[in-house]
Design an enzyme around this catalytic site. Structure first.
Site, mmCIF file in Angstrom:
data_model
loop_
_atom_site.group_PDB
_atom_site.id
_atom_site.type_symbol
_atom_site.label_atom_id
_atom_site.label_comp_id
_atom_site.label_asym_id
_atom_site.label_seq_id
_atom_site.Cartn_x
_atom_site.Cartn_y
_atom_site.Cartn_z
ATOM 1 N N LYS A 35 0.822 -1.210 0.000
ATOM 2 C CA LYS A 35 0.000 0.000 0.000
ATOM 3 C C LYS A 35 0.861 1.267 0.000
ATOM 4 C CE LYS A 35 -3.658 0.010 2.762
ATOM 5 N NZ LYS A 35 -4.585 0.364 3.867
ATOM 6 N N TYR A 44 7.628 -4.211 9.967
ATOM 7 C CA TYR A 44 8.764 -3.292 10.030
ATOM 8 C C TYR A 44 8.893 -2.660 11.409
ATOM 9 C CZ TYR A 44 11.784 0.629 8.633
ATOM 10 O OH TYR A 44 12.807 1.542 8.530
ATOM 11 N N GLN A 47 9.044 -4.739 17.526
ATOM 12 C CA GLN A 47 10.249 -4.612 18.335
ATOM 13 C C GLN A 47 10.652 -5.937 18.974
ATOM 14 O OE1 GLN A 47 9.854 -1.423 21.210
ATOM 15 N NE2 GLN A 47 9.033 -0.009 19.693
ATOM 16 N N GLY A 48 9.684 -6.631 19.576
ATOM 17 C CA GLY A 48 9.995 -7.766 20.444
ATOM 18 C C GLY A 48 10.779 -8.887 19.814
ATOM 19 N N GLY A 49 10.140 -9.710 18.968
ATOM 20 C CA GLY A 49 10.856 -10.825 18.370
ATOM 21 C C GLY A 49 9.929 -11.917 17.903
ATOM 22 N N GLU A 117 8.698 -12.837 27.420
ATOM 23 C CA GLU A 117 7.632 -11.849 27.379
ATOM 24 C C GLU A 117 6.388 -12.412 28.055
ATOM 25 O OE1 GLU A 117 9.021 -9.511 23.300
ATOM 26 O OE2 GLU A 117 7.226 -10.762 23.248
ATOM 27 N N ASP A 212 -8.065 -4.029 5.273
ATOM 28 C CA ASP A 212 -8.507 -4.124 3.876
ATOM 29 C C ASP A 212 -8.801 -5.563 3.447
ATOM 30 O OD1 ASP A 212 -8.000 -1.405 3.870
ATOM 31 O OD2 ASP A 212 -6.021 -1.619 2.964
ATOM 32 N N HIS A 233 -2.196 -3.376 23.202
ATOM 33 C CA HIS A 233 -0.865 -3.489 23.795
ATOM 34 C C HIS A 233 -0.846 -2.620 25.045
ATOM 35 C CE1 HIS A 233 3.452 -3.539 24.375
ATOM 36 N NE2 HIS A 233 3.531 -4.472 23.464
ATOM 37 N N ARG A 279 -1.212 -10.240 28.040
ATOM 38 C CA ARG A 279 -1.440 -8.842 27.652
ATOM 39 C C ARG A 279 -2.834 -8.332 28.008
ATOM 40 N NH1 ARG A 279 1.582 -8.350 21.760
ATOM 41 N NH2 ARG A 279 3.690 -8.153 22.600
ATOM 42 N N HIS A 340 -3.632 -2.944 19.158
ATOM 43 C CA HIS A 340 -2.355 -3.473 18.690
ATOM 44 C C HIS A 340 -2.472 -4.633 17.705
ATOM 45 C CE1 HIS A 340 1.873 -4.416 18.774
ATOM 46 N NE2 HIS A 340 1.670 -5.611 19.307
ATOM 47 N N ARG A 375 -3.814 -13.234 21.916
ATOM 48 C CA ARG A 375 -2.538 -13.649 21.318
ATOM 49 C C ARG A 375 -1.413 -13.552 22.335
ATOM 50 N NH1 ARG A 375 1.989 -10.854 18.809
ATOM 51 N NH2 ARG A 375 1.045 -8.915 19.526
ATOM 52 N N SER A 380 2.840 -13.991 16.764
ATOM 53 C CA SER A 380 2.252 -13.517 15.507
ATOM 54 C C SER A 380 3.221 -13.584 14.337
ATOM 55 C CB SER A 380 1.734 -12.089 15.672
ATOM 56 O OG SER A 380 2.722 -11.268 16.264
#
Length: 525
Positions: A35, A44, A47-49, A117, A212, A233, A279, A340, A375, A380
């Site tokens: 998009k 992108y 952060q976590g992993g 985590e 979408d 989050h 979470r 999140h 989750r 993910s």
């Protein structure tokens, strides 16, 4: 207007879409659409992993059990087992693609550094400092760029799927730069468009996360499931100049404390794991304390750890906060919850196949049953790699037998005009996200949900009228999809007469004995 023909059309350039492209048979002609820039996906910004069993002290069964516990009894055993058991292989594949995961060396031992985590009973989150998504995205985009069979299209917005003879044959794709809406035809179409958290006013997601793929699949006749389970989050940076900046859960994994404005800890009052609770528990606890105290934010403090440790482990968070005058080696970080992750989505099987033949959904767009009612952290990205491989293998195995799509009608905008009232789009966009936040957020009631549904009905009619009479734009297409997403979330939430995982409703605070998915069927709309 142009017509493009490929074997496979992949809509989305995050971990899921890139994995499918790289895992596909090299003789398949592939179109991969983004998009925005190729990096404008949620991957992108992760952060976590990636959660995977990589330590001898850990086990696959432990990872499976933790996932079920976090999912509040609603995870599907086949999806959980498939994802977890393929985790180590997925990590090895990522290493082969050039992802340089963080390593450690101490006391004569060396290996990959694993963090822990929320919801995990062991250290099993492999990462690249606190910018894992950036590293994975960069490596996979680099690999895709080398593939001669993959044609890349940036700055394209999908409008709707093309259905021929009961199967998906492509999609109408809008080019906001030229103003054209082109036809993309393919034997197989993969929706890897990410989640829908932009339906909420506050979110950690990039602007492209407007649901979408879910909305298009719904309009094309696919079932969706468990849309009421939107994960908030617990810790996004609270600062007027920090748009959508997530503060990684790994900070709590490395001993960070959640604090009230007076500096006292509170998570032990809500869960035995304290800051490492799942979470949904942490987000609800923060929301409760903020409302109880009338506070604008709470705080996350890691300053009791050595400064070198903090800077080395969390360079991205450290640098961002420092830009805003917050030194996390000395100061607590102001945080608030934000939308999140979309745990529900388009129903698929274990190969990523949807109800519509020829159409696949992967990653956050899909509902595989992995995440249940909540989750677990860092599952993910793993889902993207495991199911991306499964879908690519399924498509590759039957590609030569799939029918070649017929020509499709060109997009006809001859009877519409340019709008001189774009303020309607911006007003409706703002109104939708605000009432979704106020009425369909972390804590819900039946009355709030009914109010939200009334407003959704009004917006749907307004947007449909606007869509019918004016030339489309990316903003209008996203708003049209977000209204569908909002309705699916509200309808799902009204159907669930219990509190489970991420869905907490004051009218039904208890969890029912039997765990059931919420399934919505388009024909019954």
């Amino acid at each position: 207007m142009a017509t493009y023909r490929h074997d496979v059309l992949i809509i989305g350039s995050g971990a899921a879409g890139l994995t499918v492209a790289l895992r596909m048979s090299p003789d398949a002609r592939i179109a991969l659409l983004s998009k925005g820039e190729l990096t404008s996906a949620s991957t992108y910004y992760a952060q976590g992993g990636v959660a995977a069993v990589m330590d001898q002290q850990d086990s696959l069964e432990s990872h499976i059990k933790d996932t079920h516990v976090a999912g509040a009894g609603l995870c599907h055993e086949d999806a959980v087992r498939k994802t977890v058991e393929n985790g180590p292989d997925a990590i090895r594949w990522l290493i082969d693609q050039g992802v340089g995961f963080t390593r450690f060396e101490e006391d004569g031992r060396q290996g990959f550094h694993l963090t822990r985590e929320g919801g995990h009973s062991h250290r099993r989150v492999i990462h690249v400092a606190d910018a894992t998504g950036l590293a994975i995205s960069g490596a996979l985009i680099d690999q895709v760029g080398r593939r001669q069979n993959v044609e890349l299209f940036e700055h394209r917005t999908a409008v709707d799927l093309i259905v021929q003879d009961g199967r998906c044959a492509g999609a109408y794709i809008h080019n906001p730069i030229t103003g054209r809406t082109d036809v993309f035809l393919a034997r197989a179409v993969v929706l890897a468009t990410g989640g829908a958290s932009k339906v909420y006013l506050y979110t950690s997601n990039p602007d492209v996360a407007t649901g979408d793929g879910i909305a298009m699949a719904w309009r094309a006749g696919c079932r969706v499931s468990n849309m009421e389970f939107m994960q908030f989050h617990p810790t996004c940076l609270y600062h007027p100049k920090a748009k959508s900046f997530l503060v990684t859960e790994a900070i709590r994994g490395e001993g960070g404390h959640l604090l009230l404005p007076d500096g006292s800890r509170f998570m032990h009052q809500f869960h035995e794991r304290g800051e490492l609770a799942p979470r949904d528990v942490v987000a609800r606890a923060i929301d409760f304390e903020m409302k109880r105290l009338g506070a604008d934010c709470l705080y996350l403090d890691i300053s009791h750890r050595p400064a070198d440790f903090i800077i080395n482990h969390f360079p991205t968070v450290y640098a961002k906060c420092l830009q805003l005058g917050i030194d996390i080696t000395r100061d607590p970080i102001p945080v608030v919850p934000a939308a999140h992750y979309t745990c529900g989505g388009v129903i698929t099987d274990m190969h990523g196949r949807t109800d519509l033949p020829g159409l696949y959904a992967i990653g956050e767009t899909a509902f595989t049953g992995l995440h249940g009612a909540n989750r677990m952290a860092s599952n993910s990205l793993l889902e993207c790699f495991v199911f991306g491989q499964a879908a690519s293998e399924d498509i590759s195995a039957q590609l030569k037998t799939l029918p070649e799509p017929r020509n499709a009608p060109e997009w006809d905008d001859s009877l519409v005009t340019d709008s001189d009232e774009d303020v309607i789009i911006s007003h409706n966009w703002d109104e939708l996200r605000r009432f979704m936040w106020d009425y369909v957020g972390i804590v819900r009631t039946v009355k709030r949900l009914e109010r939200a549904m009334h407003r959704i009905d009004l917006l749907k009619r307004e947007i449909a009228e606007y869509y019918s009479n004016y030339r489309i734009s990316s903003d209008l297409l996203e708003l049209r999809n977000l209204v569908v997403i909002g309705e699916l979330i509200i309808r799902s939430a009204l159907q669930r007469r219990e509190s489970r995982g991420l869905h907490y409703i004051l009218d039904f605070p208890e969890m029912e004995a039997e765990a059931k998915d919420t399934i919505l069927v388009p024909d019954q709309d």
